[in-house]
Design an enzyme around this catalytic site. Structure first.
Site, short mmCIF file in Angstrom:
data_model
loop_
_atom_site.label_atom_id
_atom_site.label_comp_id
_atom_site.label_asym_id
_atom_site.label_seq_id
_atom_site.Cartn_x
_atom_site.Cartn_y
_atom_site.Cartn_z
N THR A 37 0.76 -1.04 0.05
CA THR A 37 -0.14 0.32 -0.05
C THR A 37 0.93 1.02 0.02
O THR A 37 1.86 1.35 0.47
CB THR A 37 -1.09 -0.02 1.22
OG1 THR A 37 -0.14 0.07 2.33
CG2 THR A 37 -1.87 -1.17 1.39
N GLY A 38 0.34 2.36 -0.55
CA GLY A 38 1.09 3.59 -0.80
C GLY A 38 2.56 3.24 -1.51
O GLY A 38 3.51 3.78 -1.24
N GLY A 54 7.89 7.27 -2.72
CA GLY A 54 8.80 7.29 -1.26
C GLY A 54 9.12 6.02 -0.84
O GLY A 54 9.49 4.98 -1.78
N TYR A 96 -0.23 12.32 14.86
CA TYR A 96 0.62 11.32 14.04
C TYR A 96 1.20 10.34 15.21
O TYR A 96 1.17 9.14 14.84
CB TYR A 96 1.89 12.23 13.62
CG TYR A 96 2.84 11.07 12.66
CD1 TYR A 96 2.55 10.40 11.61
CD2 TYR A 96 3.89 10.86 13.11
CE1 TYR A 96 3.09 9.72 10.88
CE2 TYR A 96 4.85 9.93 12.48
CZ TYR A 96 4.67 9.59 11.35
OH TYR A 96 5.23 8.85 10.77
#
Length: 285
Positions: free
Chosen positions: A15-16, A20, A169
């Site tokens: 995922t993602g 990056g 976060y």
């Protein structure tokens, strides 16, 4: 077996995976011969990442899945599509995440940081766990952060009404660790392992959507951050290393086991967070 064939018969979901650490992770796993499924919310970026993977000589098939994982409906759709299109699932890498200086609320009415960083991997893993268990030796790798050590699960304000981007976060990253440890307890002797990776502070576009965050993170400290490839190294290792076969409940940084924070090892908090997360996602077993 050469490293380029280590994962030749394995299917991995990242995922993602469009940028990056996620993109570097997908590249590292493709280089080991894996069939890699990239999940991203932007189709064009996902296709671009997939094109790069297909140029890796040892890569297996590459699949693209489009989903905004801050939306629970899209997480559910993604899980259904993964199970329909992939015959097997050997590794799930929960990498997607974000940081916002300002408070945002998702279409489900949930604060965005908590929704994307914690509830998305919680829900996706739960929806795919039967497929993982059926394989008998699957791995779940969740990317967290050392920020978990500064986190506190505030059950009276999980939605961060009193908003601080850093506090939200930290809480979400602590949630990753608590979730993984509770998942390990619930998986028992199924053969499925679940481990955590802290990749280090990495030079990516993390936080770019929120300009206050982006300017702060792209300032003087940025040249000293890790490259995405270095950040992804331990994620790739945790997803593939033969020496980690059967190893579960680990927290790794730079391929070494670390001890997570005392709060992350509170089983009562972990169980309560699990139950609250079930209620917020509408999933139960």
């Amino acid at each position: 077996m050469s490293d380029t064939r280590l994962l030749a018969d394995r299917t991995v979901v990242v995922t993602g995976g469009t940028g990056g650490i996620g993109r570097a992770t997908a590249q590292g796993l493709a280089a080991l011969g894996a069939r890699v499924a990239i999940v991203g919310r932007d189709r064009a970026r996902a296709e671009s990442a997939a094109a790069d993977l297909r140029r890796i000589p040892s890569a297996g098939e590459v699949d693209v899945f489009e989903a905004d994982l801050s939306s629970q409906a899209q997480v559910r759709r993604l899980a259904a599509e993964l199970q329909e299109r992939l015959l097997r699932l050997d590794v799930l890498v929960n990498n997607v995440g974000g940081f916002w200086a300002h408070r945002h609320v998702t279409e489900d009415g949930i604060e965005l940081t908590f929704a994307l960083n914690h509830l998305a991997p919680f829900l996706l893993t739960r929806l795919l766990v039967d497929r993982l268990v059926a394989l008998g030796h699957a791995r779940i790798v969740t990317v967290t952060s050392s920020a978990e050590a500064f986190g506190r699960i505030d059950f009276d304000d999980l939605q961060s009404e009193r908003y601080s981007g850093q506090r939200a976060y930290n809480q979400s990253k602590l949630g990753n660790v608590l979730f993984t440890y509770e998942l390990v307890r619930r998986l028992g002797d199924t053969g499925v392992t679940a481990n955590l990776v802290h990749p280090g502070v990495t030079r990516t576009a993390f936080g770019a959507e929120d300009q206050a965050t982006w300017y702060a993170m792209s300032g003087i400290g940025r040249p000293f951050m890790r490259s995405p490839e270095r950040g992804a190294d331990t994620v790739v290792w945790a997803a593939s290393a033969p020496e980690l076969e059967g190893v579960t409940g680990g927290y790794f940084h730079d391929r070494r086991p670390k001890r997570s924070s005392p709060r992350s090892r509170d089983e009562t908090t972990a169980k309560h967070l699990w139950e609250v997360s079930e209620a917020l996602t509408g999933i139960s077993r």
